[in-house]
Design a protein around this motif. Structure first.
Motif, PDB file in Angstrom:
ATOM      1  N   PHE A 690       0.832  -1.191   0.000  1.00  0.00           N
ATOM      2  CA  PHE A 690       0.000   0.000   0.000  1.00  0.00           C
ATOM      3  C   PHE A 690       0.874   1.250   0.000  1.00  0.00           C
ATOM      4  N   GLY A 691       0.350   2.300  -0.631  1.00  0.00           N
ATOM      5  CA  GLY A 691       1.006   3.596  -0.658  1.00  0.00           C
ATOM      6  C   GLY A 691       0.507   4.479   0.448  1.00  0.00           C
ATOM      7  N   THR A 692       1.371   5.415   0.856  1.00  0.00           N
ATOM      8  CA  THR A 692       1.024   6.282   1.971  1.00  0.00           C
ATOM      9  C   THR A 692       0.733   7.705   1.523  1.00  0.00           C
ATOM     10  N   ASP A 693       0.807   7.981   0.205  1.00  0.00           N
ATOM     11  CA  ASP A 693       0.555   9.335  -0.298  1.00  0.00           C
ATOM     12  C   ASP A 693      -0.871   9.387  -0.805  1.00  0.00           C
ATOM     13  N   SER A 694      -1.749   9.949   0.074  1.00  0.00           N
ATOM     14  CA  SER A 694      -3.181   9.913  -0.239  1.00  0.00           C
ATOM     15  C   SER A 694      -3.528  10.799  -1.427  1.00  0.00           C
ATOM     16  N   LEU A 695      -2.678  11.839  -1.686  1.00  0.00           N
ATOM     17  CA  LEU A 695      -3.002  12.750  -2.786  1.00  0.00           C
ATOM     18  C   LEU A 695      -2.374  12.314  -4.102  1.00  0.00           C
ATOM     19  N   GLY A 696      -1.638  11.225  -4.044  1.00  0.00           N
ATOM     20  CA  GLY A 696      -0.976  10.765  -5.245  1.00  0.00           C
ATOM     21  C   GLY A 696      -1.828   9.815  -6.055  1.00  0.00           C
ATOM     22  N   THR A 697      -1.366   9.560  -7.280  1.00  0.00           N
ATOM     23  CA  THR A 697      -1.984   8.533  -8.129  1.00  0.00           C
ATOM     24  C   THR A 697      -0.974   7.423  -8.294  1.00  0.00           C
ATOM     25  N   TYR A 698      -1.507   6.185  -8.522  1.00  0.00           N
ATOM     26  CA  TYR A 698      -0.656   5.005  -8.519  1.00  0.00           C
ATOM     27  C   TYR A 698      -0.855   4.236  -9.813  1.00  0.00           C
ATOM     28  N   LEU A 699       0.248   3.644 -10.260  1.00  0.00           N
ATOM     29  CA  LEU A 699       0.188   2.748 -11.409  1.00  0.00           C
ATOM     30  C   LEU A 699       1.154   1.615 -11.122  1.00  0.00           C
ATOM     31  N   TRP A 700       0.473   0.380 -10.858  1.00  0.00           N
ATOM     32  CA  TRP A 700       1.284  -0.805 -10.535  1.00  0.00           C
ATOM     33  C   TRP A 700       1.630  -1.557 -11.815  1.00  0.00           C
ATOM     34  N   ASN A 701       2.681  -2.337 -11.723  1.00  0.00           N
ATOM     35  CA  ASN A 701       3.029  -3.147 -12.896  1.00  0.00           C
ATOM     36  C   ASN A 701       2.075  -4.319 -13.070  1.00  0.00           C
ATOM     37  N   THR A 702       1.114  -4.384 -12.122  1.00  0.00           N
ATOM     38  CA  THR A 702       0.049  -5.392 -12.296  1.00  0.00           C
ATOM     39  C   THR A 702      -1.115  -4.801 -13.061  1.00  0.00           C
ATOM     40  N   GLY A 703      -1.025  -3.461 -13.346  1.00  0.00           N
ATOM     41  CA  GLY A 703      -2.125  -2.766 -14.009  1.00  0.00           C
ATOM     42  C   GLY A 703      -3.068  -2.094 -13.056  1.00  0.00           C
ATOM     43  N   ASP A 704      -2.936  -2.352 -11.735  1.00  0.00           N
ATOM     44  CA  ASP A 704      -3.804  -1.714 -10.739  1.00  0.00           C
ATOM     45  C   ASP A 704      -3.457  -0.247 -10.614  1.00  0.00           C
ATOM     46  N   THR A 705      -4.442   0.594 -10.260  1.00  0.00           N
ATOM     47  CA  THR A 705      -4.250   2.021 -10.072  1.00  0.00           C
ATOM     48  C   THR A 705      -4.680   2.473  -8.682  1.00  0.00           C
ATOM     49  N   ILE A 720       6.106  -3.343  -8.723  1.00  0.00           N
ATOM     50  CA  ILE A 720       6.625  -1.997  -8.980  1.00  0.00           C
ATOM     51  C   ILE A 720       5.441  -1.060  -9.112  1.00  0.00           C
ATOM     52  N   VAL A 721       5.544   0.082  -8.412  1.00  0.00           N
ATOM     53  CA  VAL A 721       4.485   1.062  -8.487  1.00  0.00           C
ATOM     54  C   VAL A 721       5.099   2.430  -8.805  1.00  0.00           C
ATOM     55  N   THR A 722       4.465   3.186  -9.697  1.00  0.00           N
ATOM     56  CA  THR A 722       4.846   4.561 -10.018  1.00  0.00           C
ATOM     57  C   THR A 722       3.822   5.475  -9.375  1.00  0.00           C
ATOM     58  N   ILE A 723       4.336   6.362  -8.495  1.00  0.00           N
ATOM     59  CA  ILE A 723       3.470   7.261  -7.763  1.00  0.00           C
ATOM     60  C   ILE A 723       3.672   8.657  -8.320  1.00  0.00           C
ATOM     61  N   THR A 724       2.611   9.317  -8.680  1.00  0.00           N
ATOM     62  CA  THR A 724       2.657  10.679  -9.216  1.00  0.00           C
ATOM     63  C   THR A 724       1.943  11.598  -8.251  1.00  0.00           C
ATOM     64  N   LEU A 725       2.691  12.610  -7.797  1.00  0.00           N
ATOM     65  CA  LEU A 725       2.125  13.625  -6.912  1.00  0.00           C
ATOM     66  C   LEU A 725       2.368  14.971  -7.568  1.00  0.00           C
ATOM     67  N   ARG A 726       1.307  15.513  -8.112  1.00  0.00           N
ATOM     68  CA  ARG A 726       1.397  16.757  -8.870  1.00  0.00           C
ATOM     69  C   ARG A 726       2.478  16.606  -9.966  1.00  0.00           C
ATOM     70  N   ASP A 727       3.586  17.369  -9.874  1.00  0.00           N
ATOM     71  CA  ASP A 727       4.589  17.334 -10.947  1.00  0.00           C
ATOM     72  C   ASP A 727       5.759  16.404 -10.643  1.00  0.00           C
ATOM     73  N   CYS A 728       5.654  15.629  -9.577  1.00  0.00           N
ATOM     74  CA  CYS A 728       6.761  14.749  -9.201  1.00  0.00           C
ATOM     75  C   CYS A 728       6.332  13.300  -9.320  1.00  0.00           C
TER      76      CYS A 728
END
Length: 841
Positions: A690-705, A720-728
């Motif tokens: 689980f991610g701890t950044d509530s304002l972020g968006t997630y993209l797992w390598n399983t396809g889950d968001t 592997i998860v890519t977390i996007t928080l605004r411009d980072c």
């Protein structure tokens, strides 16, 4: 380049060693000379006692036969021949006699006599050397045979053009008439060939001579006066085939007013005239007659000598011309013969030598013995006597039946000899070579040895154009052997001094080559220039350094630049600039310091940035003592701290200008999600990621968001998860390995508080569930006391912040339910807990 040498078959040149019919001379008062290999040697056995006229003859081997003064004949042992007196010549006649061989009769000779200013006329007498046991006698049947009356005191003999006889000629006194008598094997033809020149003068004193090539007759005409003589000089062209004078030139000389002696050079191109008067006039002059043109001949007159009173002039078998001293009795001067050593050479090069032959005290009066001119005319020319040329030998082949040559070059082997009439030979080195020629004419053999010189080629090099310093002198040396010189200023020395700017050329006239060279010589002074004072200025200005060189010099800057035609250097940066100028006069240098104050840099701050972390940004300004810096907060510190989103500026200024740069920093907020360390789980269990950044968006390598996923049971995978928080963005990964060896016993508890105070003071601001279980799946619901759902969450780390729809929740008691799963708990196991807590503010 053509160089011609004249050799004599019977009479050799300066270095000859051949024998000749002219080898013995008897003259004056008991004087005599014998021409040996080393030159003439005095002989005191002579019996003559004559003031002027005399003659002698030798055989082809140089053995004396007889001699006479025109009245008496002496044999080879200096005894008077039995019938050797009473000849009608005269000891005081300019040329009292001349001896001519009888063609085809080797033992017969004719003596032709002329009187002293009388009417006796020219006569001949025959000498037969077969008489008196080979000593000879005058044939009384042919003695004093008259040929012509009224001759002057002169007589000469020339070779016949046919090669089979001779001519004897005399000038008829007080007239313009020349009479020539032919001599053949049959004897003397008493019928003359008469020529008139158109030049009549009352002259009887003076000599007549034929040129060695028998083409010219020279006549010195002196009208004798006891106070002062006068006279003229005549040059006649003679046709030696017909006996006729075909042309005539006459002139007077300012140096020789009483012409007496006359002679030709061996090459027949130069004529010499002496003054025979015993008063103040004493001269020997030279003329170039090669043109047979009166104007060039007269203008070529060269005064050879004027130190003594001269008498007769006579060419010797050594190709030198000899003179007596007239009227020298009692002074000792008449005990010498004077000499012209190079009679073929014009001007001073003829090499006049006074008092050349001492006569052992015997007196040489005015006379010297004349000879048949062809004795000096059986010649050969030598062409191309320069190194690297082929030497050509060109003989006069008249009356010659055969020739044998030895070129004096034994190193050439079989090429050293030749029987050709016109041979050639190639000499491989310079120097002297003795050439021997044996020539046969009928039954007579004559041998001569002539030393020739092979001359080196000329060279000339004035050197390259050059520059000197004023005050210096350059001495150009053009010297080369056997050369003369003509410089651009018409000087003729072998060297030339230059001390100022000059373009100098010289022509070298060598015996082999004519060469020219030119040199440009410039003179310079020590260079002077001034770079000016040290200077300071602002960018973007530049400065041009102009040294103003005053002279030509090799000039170079310490920058590596060299002076061009503009003499300028463009300076665009600070530094020390040094110019060095050097020429032949020395080196000079100057230095100038240039300080260029730059404009403040326009790029003072880094590019705008996005800060994906919560840490502060520190900006450092440039450090430059010549620039003042001000931040947008009016500070001038070296470091500027930024810890929130903002735009700042930095101003930089000095005396040259100002620049301002801005910087914008955006604080995005730091992404703090961490999936944890790689782990190994029971193959009958799953874990929650689980991610701890509530304002972020997630993209797992399983396809889950979603922010949380549960791993499938029994699957091993790197998540592997890519977390996007605004411009980072941030990328996290965790590898989960599922295995049956990792199934532990379940042993964990759930903990929570019963009170929380969401007042923003940083202490107990959230209601959270805490557990020593490794929770991977979580669900919490919170209700108010009326049973209404006010908050729910699937992330155990979030908890509740005490707000409902953005508004603070009321103080009171709240109820919750929690469902969760542990990483190490199998799927069939689920924990369910419920309870209550109080919200206090």
């Amino acid at each position: 380049m053509r160089r011609i040498l004249l050799g004599l078959l019977l009479l050799l040149g300066q270095q000859s060693v051949a024998q000749s019919p002219a080898d013995w001379w008897y003259f004056g008062q008991g004087a005599g000379v014998h021409f040996e290999a080393t030159g003439p040697v005095a002989d005191t056995n002579g019996q003559t006692y004559t003031f002027e006229g005399c003659t002698s003859i030798s055989d082809n081997d140089g053995n004396l036969l007889f001699y006479t003064d025109g009245s008496t004949v002496w044999n080879s042992i200096h005894q008077i021949m039995p019938n050797g007196t009473g000849l009608l010549g005269n000891a005081s006649s300019s040329q009292s006699a001349i001896i001519v061989p009888r063609p085809g009769v080797p033992s017969n000779y004719y003596i032709f006599t002329v009187p002293v200013s009388g009417t006796i006329g020219m006569r001949y007498s025959l000498v037969d050397l077969d008489l008196e046991g080979g000593l000879g006698d005058v044939d009384t049947t042919e003695k004093n045979i008259l040929l012509t009356l009224n001759t002057g005191e002169n007589v000469c003999a020339l070779a016949h053009g046919s090669g089979n006889g001779y001519w004897v000629a005399s000038h008829i006194r007080y007239s313009d008439t020349i009479k020539a008598f032919e001599i053949t094997g049959a004897g003397v033809n008493t019928t003359p060939v008469i020529s008139t020149t158109g030049d009549s003068i009352e002259a009887f004193v003076g000599c007549i001579k034929a040129s060695p090539n028998s083409k010219y007759i020279g006549l010195a005409k002196q009208t004798f006066g006891f106070t002062f003589p006068s006279g003229r000089i005549s040059l006649m062209k003679f046709n030696n085939n017909t006996g006729q004078v075909v042309d005539h030139i006459m002139w007077s000389s300012p140096f020789v007013t009483g012409p007496y002696g006359v002679e030709f050079s061996p090459n027949s191109d130069v004529m010499y005239i002496s003054d025979g008067w015993g008063g103040q006039l004493r001269a020997l002059v030279q003329y170039d007659i090669s043109s047979f043109d009166s104007i060039p001949i007269v203008t070529s007159e060269y005064l050879v000598a004027d130190t003594v009173s001269f008498g007769q002039v006579q060419l010797g078998p050594d190709e030198r011309i000899y003179l007596t001293t007239a009227f020298g009795q009692g002074t000792g001067l008449d005990s010498f013969l004077h000499r012209v050593n190079e009679p073929n050479v014009l001007g001073v090069g003829c090499n006049w030598e006074p008092f050349a032959v001492y006569l052992e005290g015997r007196r040489a009066t005015m006379g010297l013995p004349p000879f048949l001119s062809s004795i000096f005319n059986v010649t050969f020319e030598v062409e191309n006597v320069c190194l690297f040329d082929t030497v050509h030998f060109i003989p006069d082949t008249a009356e010659v039946d055969s020739m044998w040559w030895n070129f004096g070059d034994p190193g050439s082997g079989g090429l050293n000899t030749s029987t050709a009439f016109f041979p050639s030979h190639y000499y491989t080195d310079t120097g002297s070579y003795t050439v021997q020629l044996i020539a046969q004419s009928d039954t007579v053999f004559d041998t001569l040895q002539l030393t020739i010189y092979i001359y080196p080629r000329q060279t000339l090099d004035l050197g390259p154009d050059t520059t000197l310093c004023f005050g210096d002198t350059l001495l150009l040396d053009a010297y080369d052997l056997y050369s003369t010189y003509l410089w651009s200023d018409s000087s003729t020395a072998d060297s030339f001094a230059i001390y100022r700017d000059s373009l100098v050329y010289v022509t070298l006239f060598g015996v082999c080559d004519t060469l020219s060279d030119t040199i440009r010589v410039d003179f310079d002074t020590l260079a002077t220039f001034d770079l000016g004072p040290d200077t300071t200025f602002c960018e973007p200005n530049t400065i041009v350094l102009n040294p103003g060189l005053n002279v030509g010099a090799l000039a170079y800057w310490n920058t590596g630049d060299t002076i061009d035609s503009t003499d300028l250097l463009l300076v665009t940066q600070s530094g020390q600039y040094i110019l060095v100028a050097e020429n032949v006069c020395g080196n000079v240098s100057d230095t100038v310091e240039v300080f260029i104050t730059p404009l403040p840099d326009s790029a003072l701050l880094p590019s705008d940035t996005l800060n994906c972390f919560d840490n502060s940004i520190f900006l450092a300004r440039p450090i430059n003592d010549t620039v003042t810096y001000i931040w947008s907060d009016s500070s001038s510190e070296e470091i500027f701290k930024i810890d929130t989103t903002m735009t700042i500026w930095l101003a930089a200024f000095n005396e040259c200008g100002i620049n301002v740069d801005t910087f914008t920093a955006i604080f995005n907020g730091e992404i703090k999600t961490e999936l944890g360390e790689d782990t190994v789980i029971c193959d009958e269990d799953s874990i929650q990621l689980f991610g701890t950044d509530s304002l972020g968006t997630y993209l797992w390598n399983t396809g889950d968001t979603t922010d949380t996923i549960v791993t499938p049971v029994g699957e091993s995978k790197n998540y592997i998860v890519t977390i996007t928080l605004r411009d980072c963005q941030s990328v996290e990964s965790r590898e989960v390995v599922s295995t049956d060896t990792a199934c532990p016993e379940i042993d964990c508890t759930l903990r929570y508080g019963n009170v929380f105070t969401p007042n923003g003071d940083g202490w107990n601001d959230r209601f959270r569930i805490d557990s020593d279980c490794d929770i991977f799946k979580f669900s919490m619901s919170i209700f108010n006391r009326w049973g209404q759902l006010v908050h729910e969450s699937s992330n155990v780390a979030y908890g509740w912040d005490g707000y409902i729809n953005g508004e603070p929740a009321a103080v009171g008691t709240y109820f919750f339910t929690v469902q969760y799963k542990d990483y190490v708990v199998v799927n069939s196991d689920r924990f369910y807990t419920r309870g209550s807590f109080s919200l206090i503010r």
